[in-house]
Structure formats: structure tokens, C-alpha cells
Design a protein around this motif. Structure first.
Motif, PDB file in Angstrom:
ATOM      1  N   SER A 182       0.817  -1.216   0.000  1.00  0.00           N
ATOM      2  CA  SER A 182       0.000   0.000   0.000  1.00  0.00           C
ATOM      3  C   SER A 182       0.851   1.268   0.000  1.00  0.00           C
ATOM      4  O   SER A 182       0.358   2.356  -0.316  1.00  0.00           O
ATOM      5  N   GLN A 183       2.129   1.138   0.360  1.00  0.00           N
ATOM      6  CA  GLN A 183       3.019   2.294   0.325  1.00  0.00           C
ATOM      7  C   GLN A 183       3.282   2.709  -1.115  1.00  0.00           C
ATOM      8  O   GLN A 183       3.388   1.863  -2.011  1.00  0.00           O
ATOM      9  N   PRO A 184       3.424   4.003  -1.371  1.00  0.00           N
ATOM     10  CA  PRO A 184       3.779   4.430  -2.723  1.00  0.00           C
ATOM     11  C   PRO A 184       5.176   3.947  -3.071  1.00  0.00           C
ATOM     12  O   PRO A 184       6.027   3.766  -2.188  1.00  0.00           O
ATOM     13  N   PRO A 185       5.454   3.724  -4.338  1.00  0.00           N
ATOM     14  CA  PRO A 185       6.770   3.199  -4.714  1.00  0.00           C
ATOM     15  C   PRO A 185       7.872   4.243  -4.572  1.00  0.00           C
ATOM     16  O   PRO A 185       7.630   5.447  -4.656  1.00  0.00           O
ATOM     17  N   LEU A 186       9.083   3.748  -4.345  1.00  0.00           N
ATOM     18  CA  LEU A 186      10.254   4.600  -4.471  1.00  0.00           C
ATOM     19  C   LEU A 186      10.496   4.860  -5.956  1.00  0.00           C
ATOM     20  O   LEU A 186      10.189   4.020  -6.803  1.00  0.00           O
ATOM     21  N   GLU A 187      11.057   6.017  -6.265  1.00  0.00           N
ATOM     22  CA  GLU A 187      11.348   6.369  -7.648  1.00  0.00           C
ATOM     23  C   GLU A 187      12.817   6.763  -7.781  1.00  0.00           C
ATOM     24  O   GLU A 187      13.353   7.448  -6.909  1.00  0.00           O
ATOM     25  N   LEU A 188      13.447   6.316  -8.830  1.00  0.00           N
ATOM     26  CA  LEU A 188      14.840   6.659  -9.084  1.00  0.00           C
ATOM     27  C   LEU A 188      14.886   7.948  -9.880  1.00  0.00           C
ATOM     28  O   LEU A 188      14.361   8.020 -10.996  1.00  0.00           O
ATOM     29  N   HIS A 189      15.498   8.986  -9.284  1.00  0.00           N
ATOM     30  CA  HIS A 189      15.559  10.315  -9.888  1.00  0.00           C
ATOM     31  C   HIS A 189      17.004  10.737 -10.090  1.00  0.00           C
ATOM     32  O   HIS A 189      17.823  10.597  -9.178  1.00  0.00           O
ATOM     33  N   MET A 190      17.293  11.282 -11.254  1.00  0.00           N
ATOM     34  CA  MET A 190      18.647  11.790 -11.504  1.00  0.00           C
ATOM     35  C   MET A 190      18.976  12.950 -10.576  1.00  0.00           C
ATOM     36  O   MET A 190      20.108  13.101 -10.128  1.00  0.00           O
ATOM     37  N   ALA A 191      17.990  13.804 -10.300  1.00  0.00           N
ATOM     38  CA  ALA A 191      18.170  14.973  -9.439  1.00  0.00           C
ATOM     39  C   ALA A 191      16.777  15.496  -9.089  1.00  0.00           C
ATOM     40  O   ALA A 191      15.793  15.138  -9.740  1.00  0.00           O
ATOM     41  N   PRO A 192      16.668  16.338  -8.043  1.00  0.00           N
ATOM     42  CA  PRO A 192      15.340  16.840  -7.658  1.00  0.00           C
ATOM     43  C   PRO A 192      14.564  17.483  -8.802  1.00  0.00           C
ATOM     44  O   PRO A 192      13.341  17.335  -8.891  1.00  0.00           O
ATOM     45  N   LEU A 193      15.250  18.172  -9.679  1.00  0.00           N
ATOM     46  CA  LEU A 193      14.562  18.815 -10.793  1.00  0.00           C
ATOM     47  C   LEU A 193      14.513  17.937 -12.036  1.00  0.00           C
ATOM     48  O   LEU A 193      14.003  18.356 -13.086  1.00  0.00           O
ATOM     49  N   LEU A 194      15.036  16.728 -11.918  1.00  0.00           N
ATOM     50  CA  LEU A 194      14.996  15.749 -13.004  1.00  0.00           C
ATOM     51  C   LEU A 194      14.379  14.459 -12.464  1.00  0.00           C
ATOM     52  O   LEU A 194      15.095  13.484 -12.192  1.00  0.00           O
ATOM     53  N   PRO A 195      13.070  14.434 -12.270  1.00  0.00           N
ATOM     54  CA  PRO A 195      12.424  13.302 -11.589  1.00  0.00           C
ATOM     55  C   PRO A 195      12.210  12.092 -12.489  1.00  0.00           C
ATOM     56  O   PRO A 195      11.085  11.609 -12.664  1.00  0.00           O
ATOM     57  N   TYR A 196      13.277  11.596 -13.062  1.00  0.00           N
ATOM     58  CA  TYR A 196      13.227  10.380 -13.862  1.00  0.00           C
ATOM     59  C   TYR A 196      14.630   9.797 -13.888  1.00  0.00           C
ATOM     60  O   TYR A 196      15.604  10.439 -13.476  1.00  0.00           O
TER      61      TYR A 196
END
Length: 469
Positions: free
Chosen positions: A206-220
Motif C-alpha cells: 500500500s506504500q507508494p513506490p520509491l522512484e529513481l531520480h537523476m536529481a530533484p529537478l529531473l524526476p526520472y
């Protein structure tokens, strides 16, 4: 494991298999739609029947029309599976000369249809999760979903599905975490698809997934689709290595409840198709549809360097020298897209297996990069996995462009040389896919699972004695 069982002896026949499909003529080989659409590399033409993994790549060994037809000659095999036993679980012919060595337990329509509900989207990835004694199956597909299938009671019931709003290229379950690599529109770039990796805790879904982000302003995670993942927990914090359609490779370390970008590796000229991380010697192996295999020294994350490149061209002297002092003539690489890498350990040492659309599988010394064996398979190989038969012997399961599934002995035994062909499964003679086998994975109790361009998930089991010892 409920629904899976049996231990049958197979008859040893020397069978020379042929299957429809043949090599295509000319370059290109236009095909049906597929995952890989951005490559401009230049490989040989298509195969008659295959709807291969690289369907939409106009210059790769492709799919669909343009083939000359004919047959794929796989060469002599030790067994020819009995179709009744394989598909029905029993054979009423007391004089059956075919082998009772493999069984199909289920065929699942695992994706939504596309093209006005006439064509199924491809199953691109399969991963197994053992939960409370029940085997559950995760699939990812080109229709933009990952799905969870429950096998309790021998049935295959869809338990859950999650829309990712873009094609899912890879799903992997490691230590009760689900990793999903896909392509979708980012909230930061509402008009552009990018490569993403999401991670779910399966013990607390039920927890939202973790996401791998290159940087805070690059959320992918990557500029284009994430097409390959490898996860290791052997030494220190968990590490994730991701590869992309744009050829880039990134290494992520779990720290402070997040996956943090540790290393940005230039990668390849074209899409990444396979990754193997060897923490013991800090080497990362990668492969791509540019036809190359690269070995990276990742001992210093900020300065990951390519130590060796294996291509079809003659190997020049390297500076610095190849890892472990490998000779410059360590062996020629593949002549077409390299489709997967598999880590394999034996009493003789640690090896990396590579497969290619040139039809070969090669074995490389995992430390030096030296080619120690090469075997042809009659047609392009899309995917492979190391598995165990019912007696615990290691075998190599291979998925091809035409939809056939090959089984080879992996190491030399008293009764079989290394890489000897044990049997072939096809949709006509026993069981297989209509179109390329795009994913294959091994499970417990000698089970294995395949996903195809036909949108189907096959659940199979090695049940008989392959006569390897």
C-alpha cells in the motif's frame, strides 16, 4: 508447489529439428511493431516468421515479411518432446518413442490487445515471487501494465495489475521488492516520454513506490525508456544498475531510504539490452543492440571506466590493459545485436554468457573477457536463462526470434558435452510462442516461464531425466 509435479523418464533419440521461419533476405526486414524503434544500427535482414524483440528497428535483424521462408535447422538434439505429454500431461501410447521430459502447465493471455483488439501486446518481462509457499508471477508488457498472477491450486489468476502509462520493459523481484523499468511521461516534462524506475515493497504494497531520480529537478532515471536492470545485494547497500534505450548506464545505491545516483556511465551507441554486475571484482558487463559487449571498472563510482570492448572487429591492444591481463586477441564478438547477458558459475570458474541475433551464444571468462566457447543456434537468440532440471543439473534455456524454446546442457558431464542440444520446443510440434520469445525466467522445482510477442505467458516444467549424469 501446487499444480506442478511428476518425474518421468525420456527416451533418447537423435533428432534433427527443423522449424519454419528461415532467414530473411536483404537488409531490413520490416516487421510488426515492437519495443525498439529508435535504433539506426545496421544489421542483416529479417527472418520469415519471427516477430522478434527488435521488431520496429528498420535496420536490425528484424521480423515479419521479407524472409525467404523455409526451415531453421537447429541441428541434432538428444530428445524430441512428446506433444501429448507436453501439452496434456499424459501420453496414452505405450510405445511412444518421444521424450516425456517437459510439461506445459498453463498458457495465460497476459496482456491487453491492441490494434482494434486484433493483436496482443507483447509480454516483455517475467519475474517470480515466492510468497507464503505460493508461486506468484509478475509480468510486464508493451500495453503499459505490470501484472501479478497467482498460481495457487494450479490455476493462473490475475491478482492485480498496475498501469504505468507507458510500455513496461523489465520487471524484477529481489528480496521482496518489485523493480519496474518503463517509459512514460514525467510530471516535470508533460509532453515528453522518459525512462523511469519504480520500486515497490511487496511486504507493504500500500506504500507508494520509491522512484529513481537523476536529481530533484529531473524526476526520472533516464532520458529514454529503461530497457535493462540488474540488482545486487551481495556486498554493502543494495545497488541498482539501469540501462536505457539511449545507450546510457547508471548505478544507484540505496541510502537514507532512497536510491541515489552513484555513477553515470557513457554506455553504448545504442540501446542497452543486458547488464551483469560482479561486486567481487568491481566489474560491470553490459551489452547493446550496437553489437558490443563492454566491461566497466566500477571500483571508483565517480570514475567508472570502460576496460574492454568486445565487438566483431579485431581487438586492438588496450591501454590500460584488459582486466586480468587478457590478450588483445581475446576473441571476436557478435556480428549483430547482443540481446542478453547471464552470469554463470561452475567449478571451472565464473563466466558470462552472451546471446545475439546473429544466432550465437558465447561464453566469456568473467574476469579476463576471453572468449572460451561459442555455439550457434540456427536463428537469432532473444533471451536466455540458466535453470536446473529435475535432477539438479544446470541447463541453459533459450528463447528465439521465431518463438522456439531450446534447452542446452551447460557444462560437460559424463554423458553430454557442454552446450549440447537437448531438445527444442515449437508451437507446432510441442509448445512455444507465435512470434519471438521476449522473456524467459527460471523458478523452483525445475519450472520456467516464458513471455512472448504473442502476448502469452507459458508456465513449463522440466520433469524427466535429461540423461546428463
Amino acid at each position: 508447489m501446487s499444480g506442478f509435479g511428476g518425474n518421468y523418464s525420456g527416451s533418447s533419440n537423435n533428432n534433427n529439428y527443423n522449424s519454419g521461419g528461415g532467414r530473411g533476405s536483404g537488409r531490413g526486414g520490416g516487421g510488426s511493431s515492437g519495443r525498439y524503434s529508435n535504433s539506426s544500427s545496421n544489421y542483416r535482414g529479417g527472418r520469415g516468421r519471427s516477430s522478434g524483440r527488435y521488431n520496429n528497428n528498420s535496420h536490425s535483424r528484424g521480423s515479419g515479411g521479407g524472409g525467404r521462408g523455409g526451415h531453421v535447422n537447429y541441428g541434432p538434439a538428444k530428445f524430441k518432446p512428446c506433444k501429448d505429454y507436453t501439452t496434456k500431461g499424459s501420453c496414452n501410447n505405450s510405445n511412444c518413442s518421444y521424450a516425456h521430459v517437459v510439461q506445459l502447465h498453463g498458457t495465460v493471455n497476459a496482456t491487453n490487445s491492441s490494434n482494434n483488439n486484433t493483436t496482443a501486446a507483447a509480454v516483455t518481462s517475467v519475474s517470480i515471487w515466492e510468497n507464503s509457499g505460493v508461486i506468484k508471477i509478475f509480468t510486464g508488457s508493451d500495453d503499459g501494465f505490470w501484472r501479478l498472477w497467482n498460481t495457487a491450486g494450479g490455476n493462473f489468476v490475475k491478482e492485480f495489475e498496475s498501469p504505468m502509462n507507458g510500455p513496461v520493459s523489465v520487471v524484477q523481484v529481489v528480496n521482496n521488492f518489485l523493480f519496474c523499468g518503463f517509459e512514460a511521461v514525467s510530471r516535470a516534462l508533460p509532453d515528453t516520454s522518459v525512462g523511469m524506475v519504480h520500486v515497490w515493497n511487496l511486504q507493504n504494497p500500500s506504500q507508494p513506490p520509491l522512484e529513481l531520480h537523476m536529481a530533484p529537478l529531473l524526476p526520472y532515471a533516464h532520458n529514454q525508456a529503461v530497457t535493462a536492470l540488474t540488482i545486487t545485494t551481495d556486498a554493502g547497500p543494495p545497488k541498482v544498475v539501469s540501462g536505457s534505450r539511449d545507450g546510457s548506464i547508471r548505478v544507484w545505491t540505496f541510502r537514507d531510504n532512497a536510491f541515489v545516483l552513484e555513477s553515470d556511465i557513457p554506455g553504448h551507441a545504442r540501446e542497452i539490452t543486458g547488464l551483469v554486475l560482479l561486486p567481487a571484482n568491481n566489474l560491470l558487463w553490459s551489452c547493446a543492440i550496437d553489437g558490443a559487449i563492454r566491461i566497466w571498472d566500477v571500483s571508483q563510482p565517480a570514475k567508472a571506466t570502460c576496460q574492454y570492448a568486445i565487438t566483431a572487429a579485431p581487438s586492438p591492444p588496450t591501454n590500460p590493459p584488459a582486466p586480468g591481463g587478457a590478450a588483445p586477441s581475446a576473441g571476436h564478438g557478435h556480428t549483430a545485436a547482443v540481446t542478453s547477458l547471464v552470469n554463470f558459475s561452475s567449478p571451472a570458474g565464473a563466466f558470462i554468457l552472451s546471446s545475439s541475433l546473429d544466432g550465437t551464444i558465447k561464453a566469456w571468462n568473467g574476469t579476463t573477457g576471453e572468449c572460451v566457447a561459442s555455439e550457434t543456434n540456427g536463428e537469432g537468440v532473444v533471451t536466455m536463462v540458466v535453470a536446473q532440471d529435475a535432477q539438479g543439473n544446470q541447463v541453459l534455456l533459450i528463447g528465439t526470434e521465431s518463438g522456439s524454446i531450446l534447452c542446452r546442457n551447460l557444462v560437460q558431464t559424463p554423458k553430454a558435452p557442454a552446450f549440447s542440444l537437448l531438445f527444442i520446443m515449437t508451437s507446432f510440434f510441442s509448445a512455444g510462442h507465435q512470434g519471438a520469445v521476449k522473456a524467459i525466467t527460471a523458478g523452483p522445482a525445475a519450472t520456467f516461464y516464458t513471455g512472448g510477442a504473442d502476448g502469452k505467458l507459458l508456465v513449463l516444467q522440466l520433469t524427466g531425466d535429461l540423461q546428463l549424469q
